[in-house]
Design a protein around this motif. Sequence first.
Motif, PDB file in Angstrom:
ATOM      1  N   LYS A  15      11.233 -15.396  64.225  1.00 36.62           N
ATOM      2  CA  LYS A  15      11.499 -14.145  64.939  1.00 36.62           C
ATOM      3  C   LYS A  15      12.439 -13.216  64.167  1.00 36.62           C
ATOM      4  O   LYS A  15      12.629 -12.065  64.555  1.00 36.62           O
ATOM      5  CB  LYS A  15      12.128 -14.452  66.302  1.00 36.62           C
ATOM      6  N   LEU A  16      13.030 -13.724  63.094  1.00 38.18           N
ATOM      7  CA  LEU A  16      13.964 -12.903  62.327  1.00 38.18           C
ATOM      8  C   LEU A  16      13.281 -11.645  61.803  1.00 38.18           C
ATOM      9  O   LEU A  16      12.176 -11.710  61.251  1.00 38.18           O
ATOM     10  CB  LEU A  16      14.495 -13.689  61.126  1.00 38.18           C
ATOM     11  N   PRO A  17      13.917 -10.503  61.953  1.00 33.84           N
ATOM     12  CA  PRO A  17      13.360  -9.294  61.326  1.00 33.84           C
ATOM     13  C   PRO A  17      13.507  -9.380  59.815  1.00 33.84           C
ATOM     14  O   PRO A  17      14.182 -10.265  59.286  1.00 33.84           O
ATOM     15  CB  PRO A  17      14.234  -8.172  61.902  1.00 33.84           C
ATOM     16  N   GLU A  18      12.856  -8.477  59.108  1.00 26.04           N
ATOM     17  CA  GLU A  18      12.988  -8.449  57.657  1.00 26.04           C
ATOM     18  C   GLU A  18      14.438  -8.280  57.243  1.00 26.04           C
ATOM     19  O   GLU A  18      15.161  -7.467  57.823  1.00 26.04           O
ATOM     20  CB  GLU A  18      12.174  -7.297  57.069  1.00 26.04           C
ATOM     21  N   ILE A  19      14.853  -9.056  56.257  1.00 20.93           N
ATOM     22  CA  ILE A  19      16.201  -8.952  55.722  1.00 20.93           C
ATOM     23  C   ILE A  19      16.149  -8.002  54.523  1.00 20.93           C
ATOM     24  O   ILE A  19      15.555  -8.323  53.486  1.00 20.93           O
ATOM     25  CB  ILE A  19      16.736 -10.327  55.263  1.00 20.93           C
ATOM     26  N   ARG A  20      16.740  -6.834  54.663  1.00 16.47           N
ATOM     27  CA  ARG A  20      16.729  -5.850  53.573  1.00 16.47           C
ATOM     28  C   ARG A  20      17.714  -6.315  52.501  1.00 16.47           C
ATOM     29  O   ARG A  20      18.924  -6.340  52.725  1.00 16.47           O
ATOM     30  CB  ARG A  20      17.103  -4.470  54.115  1.00 16.47           C
ATOM     31  N   THR A  21      17.175  -6.693  51.354  1.00 17.04           N
ATOM     32  CA  THR A  21      17.943  -7.391  50.331  1.00 17.04           C
ATOM     33  C   THR A  21      17.930  -6.626  49.009  1.00 17.04           C
ATOM     34  O   THR A  21      16.882  -6.120  48.598  1.00 17.04           O
ATOM     35  CB  THR A  21      17.355  -8.800  50.107  1.00 17.04           C
ATOM     36  N   LEU A  22      19.088  -6.570  48.356  1.00 19.45           N
ATOM     37  CA  LEU A  22      19.167  -5.988  47.020  1.00 19.45           C
ATOM     38  C   LEU A  22      19.667  -7.043  46.042  1.00 19.45           C
ATOM     39  O   LEU A  22      20.728  -7.646  46.252  1.00 19.45           O
ATOM     40  CB  LEU A  22      20.108  -4.784  46.996  1.00 19.45           C
ATOM     41  N   VAL A  23      18.895  -7.269  44.994  1.00 23.02           N
ATOM     42  CA  VAL A  23      19.292  -8.179  43.919  1.00 23.02           C
ATOM     43  C   VAL A  23      19.809  -7.331  42.760  1.00 23.02           C
ATOM     44  O   VAL A  23      19.060  -6.535  42.182  1.00 23.02           O
ATOM     45  CB  VAL A  23      18.109  -9.046  43.453  1.00 23.02           C
ATOM     46  N   LEU A  24      21.080  -7.487  42.433  1.00 17.67           N
ATOM     47  CA  LEU A  24      21.711  -6.735  41.343  1.00 17.67           C
ATOM     48  C   LEU A  24      21.989  -7.669  40.176  1.00 17.67           C
ATOM     49  O   LEU A  24      22.821  -8.577  40.280  1.00 17.67           O
ATOM     50  CB  LEU A  24      23.020  -6.097  41.836  1.00 17.67           C
ATOM     51  N   ASP A  25      21.283  -7.462  39.080  1.00 20.11           N
ATOM     52  CA  ASP A  25      21.457  -8.309  37.892  1.00 20.11           C
ATOM     53  C   ASP A  25      20.884  -7.558  36.696  1.00 20.11           C
ATOM     54  O   ASP A  25      19.785  -6.995  36.783  1.00 20.11           O
ATOM     55  CB  ASP A  25      20.713  -9.639  38.079  1.00 20.11           C
ATOM     56  N   ASP A  26      21.611  -7.537  35.587  1.00 19.97           N
ATOM     57  CA  ASP A  26      21.110  -6.823  34.404  1.00 19.97           C
ATOM     58  C   ASP A  26      19.993  -7.592  33.704  1.00 19.97           C
ATOM     59  O   ASP A  26      19.266  -7.026  32.882  1.00 19.97           O
ATOM     60  CB  ASP A  26      22.252  -6.559  33.423  1.00 19.97           C
ATOM     61  N   SER A  27      19.831  -8.880  34.032  1.00 18.35           N
ATOM     62  CA  SER A  27      18.782  -9.696  33.430  1.00 18.35           C
ATOM     63  C   SER A  27      17.504  -9.618  34.256  1.00 18.35           C
ATOM     64  O   SER A  27      17.477 -10.055  35.414  1.00 18.35           O
ATOM     65  CB  SER A  27      19.239 -11.158  33.323  1.00 18.35           C
ATOM     66  N   SER A  28      16.453  -9.081  33.659  1.00 14.54           N
ATOM     67  CA  SER A  28      15.164  -8.998  34.358  1.00 14.54           C
ATOM     68  C   SER A  28      14.655 -10.393  34.701  1.00 14.54           C
ATOM     69  O   SER A  28      14.097 -10.622  35.785  1.00 14.54           O
ATOM     70  CB  SER A  28      14.152  -8.261  33.482  1.00 14.54           C
ATOM     71  N   PHE A  29      14.854 -11.351  33.792  1.00  7.55           N
ATOM     72  CA  PHE A  29      14.403 -12.725  34.037  1.00  7.55           C
ATOM     73  C   PHE A  29      15.069 -13.307  35.274  1.00  7.55           C
ATOM     74  O   PHE A  29      14.407 -13.898  36.141  1.00  7.55           O
ATOM     75  CB  PHE A  29      14.719 -13.597  32.814  1.00  7.55           C
ATOM     76  N   ASP A  30      16.398 -13.136  35.379  1.00  3.66           N
ATOM     77  CA  ASP A  30      17.124 -13.697  36.514  1.00  3.66           C
ATOM     78  C   ASP A  30      16.757 -12.991  37.819  1.00  3.66           C
ATOM     79  O   ASP A  30      16.652 -13.633  38.880  1.00  3.66           O
ATOM     80  CB  ASP A  30      18.636 -13.601  36.283  1.00  3.66           C
ATOM     81  N   ARG A  31      16.563 -11.672  37.752  1.00  2.00           N
ATOM     82  CA  ARG A  31      16.146 -10.945  38.964  1.00  2.00           C
ATOM     83  C   ARG A  31      14.808 -11.470  39.462  1.00  2.00           C
ATOM     84  O   ARG A  31      14.627 -11.728  40.657  1.00  2.00           O
ATOM     85  CB  ARG A  31      16.043  -9.443  38.694  1.00  2.00           C
ATOM     86  N   LYS A  32      13.846 -11.591  38.564  1.00  2.00           N
ATOM     87  CA  LYS A  32      12.513 -12.037  38.953  1.00  2.00           C
ATOM     88  C   LYS A  32      12.550 -13.463  39.502  1.00  2.00           C
ATOM     89  O   LYS A  32      11.827 -13.802  40.448  1.00  2.00           O
ATOM     90  CB  LYS A  32      11.561 -11.960  37.757  1.00  2.00           C
TER      91      LYS A  32
END
Length: 221
Positions: A15-32
């Motif tokens: 039932k949880l609504p969408e969690i609006r999330t921001l991933v902040l990382d200069d590494s594209s590999f780590d973000r993905k």
Amino acid sequence: MAPKSPEFSSANLAKLPEIRTLVLDDSSFDRKRICRMGNGLDFKLRIEEAASVAGLKECLDRQNFDLFLIDYKMPESDGLAALDVIRSHKNQSEAVSIMISGQADQRIAVSAMKSGCQDFILKSDISPDYLRGTVLSALRGLRQFSQYFGDPKPVLNLEEIRSFMQIALEDTYVRSILRETLQEGLRDAVRAIGVNFGLPPGADMTQFLLDSEQPDSFLFR
């Protein structure tokens, strides 16, 4: 030592609504990598990405977020500066933040927690189950999501508390964070009551306690 993912009702999580999330990382590999794990959880994260604090500011101008996953070390800034940006934003002061670091540095962890982070985790520890438990534990404190988690399981007795503490203290990293926090707390208390032990700021706890036992080792202002 990765924490066990908390037990939450599957029905409530659905039932949880969408969690609006921001991933902040200069590494594209780590973000993905984090995004892949987040998209595989049993609740919905709507994930945006940013590669810098400047990118973070642009995202904040476009929308509000419930959760921030913040890399500590970035080329032009760091995670603590990112936290300042988030906390000073008029619509984001109550969002939850989790600091992610590639190095086990208790000073960074203590600074992050003092700056308002709900948790501090190591990149090497992240797994889907670890990420799930960390995110759910952080979100539990948000008013808009608290209704979906129900009442936390009560700790029944002192033995259970001792057991939890023993498990936590088996982790060298946890012990180092506790030691640093206790040292800072004692020094703050000493300064507040006007006691001067004459020790340099970097003195360790053993020397601090040994000197405090000497009758003429401190002076009241």
